[in-house]
Each structure stands twice: as C-alpha cells, then as structure tokens.
Motif scaffolding. Structure first.
Motif, short mmCIF file in Angstrom:
data_model
loop_
_atom_site.label_atom_id
_atom_site.label_comp_id
_atom_site.label_asym_id
_atom_site.label_seq_id
_atom_site.Cartn_x
_atom_site.Cartn_y
_atom_site.Cartn_z
N GLU A 110 0.78 -1.19 0.06
CA GLU A 110 -0.07 0.12 -0.05
C GLU A 110 0.89 1.42 0.12
O GLU A 110 0.54 2.27 -0.68
N ILE A 111 1.95 1.17 0.64
CA ILE A 111 2.97 2.41 0.66
C ILE A 111 3.48 2.50 -0.71
O ILE A 111 3.63 3.65 -1.14
N LEU A 112 3.83 1.68 -1.09
CA LEU A 112 4.57 1.67 -2.67
C LEU A 112 3.69 2.36 -3.55
O LEU A 112 3.96 2.91 -4.44
N ALA A 113 2.07 1.61 -3.58
CA ALA A 113 1.07 2.08 -4.50
C ALA A 113 0.85 3.64 -4.34
O ALA A 113 0.72 4.44 -4.98
N ALA A 114 0.83 4.12 -2.97
CA ALA A 114 0.66 5.57 -2.73
C ALA A 114 1.77 6.38 -3.10
O ALA A 114 1.49 7.45 -3.80
N ALA A 115 2.88 5.71 -2.90
CA ALA A 115 3.99 6.44 -3.64
C ALA A 115 4.12 6.78 -5.03
O ALA A 115 4.36 7.79 -5.43
N ALA A 144 1.35 6.72 -6.72
CA ALA A 144 0.27 7.69 -7.09
C ALA A 144 0.75 9.19 -6.83
O ALA A 144 0.25 10.15 -7.49
N ALA A 145 1.43 9.29 -5.73
CA ALA A 145 2.04 10.57 -5.36
C ALA A 145 2.88 11.21 -6.35
O ALA A 145 3.00 12.34 -6.82
N ARG A 146 3.71 10.29 -7.18
CA ARG A 146 4.35 10.75 -7.97
C ARG A 146 3.68 11.37 -9.38
O ARG A 146 4.29 11.87 -9.90
N LEU A 147 2.75 10.59 -9.65
CA LEU A 147 1.89 11.18 -10.64
C LEU A 147 1.24 12.37 -10.56
O LEU A 147 1.25 13.31 -11.34
#
Length: 63
Positions: free
Chosen positions: A49-54, A56-59
C-alpha cells in the motif's frame, strides 16, 4: 481531519522485527508512543500500500 489535512507535528518512525516474530511500527511524538504490531503478511500488505501510494503521489507531483 483527513489524509489531506496537514499538521505541524514532529514524530519519529521506527520499523523492525520483534522477538515474537511480528513487525513493529513504533511511532514516537511529543509525549506519545504508539507501538503497532503486525504479522509478517500484514506488514507486506502495508508495504504494498505504501508503494502504491508513492507511485500515485509521483503521478500527482508530475502534473
């Protein structure tokens, strides 16, 4: 208060294994300590979940 609400609070985060085979997230702030223990499988889900959020945040940041 939600995930997008900014706060000016300092805290330290430590992550490591416990002697009982759990993964502990230990959050320490001004006058508060929060130990959060997870089974290894749960910790892996949190890491995903942390990797997915990171990602998404980059996008969002790249817009």
């Amino acid at each position: 208060m939600g995930i997008n609400t900014e706060r000016d609070i300092e805290a330290n985060l430590q992550i490591g294994p416990t002697d009982l085979g759990q993964v502990r997230l230990f959050i320490e702030g001004d006058g508060i300590e929060i130990p959060m223990d997870f089974a290894p499988e749960e910790a892996e889900e949190i890491a995903e979940e942390i990797l997915a959020a990171a990602k998404a945040a980059r996008l969002v940041a790249d817009r």
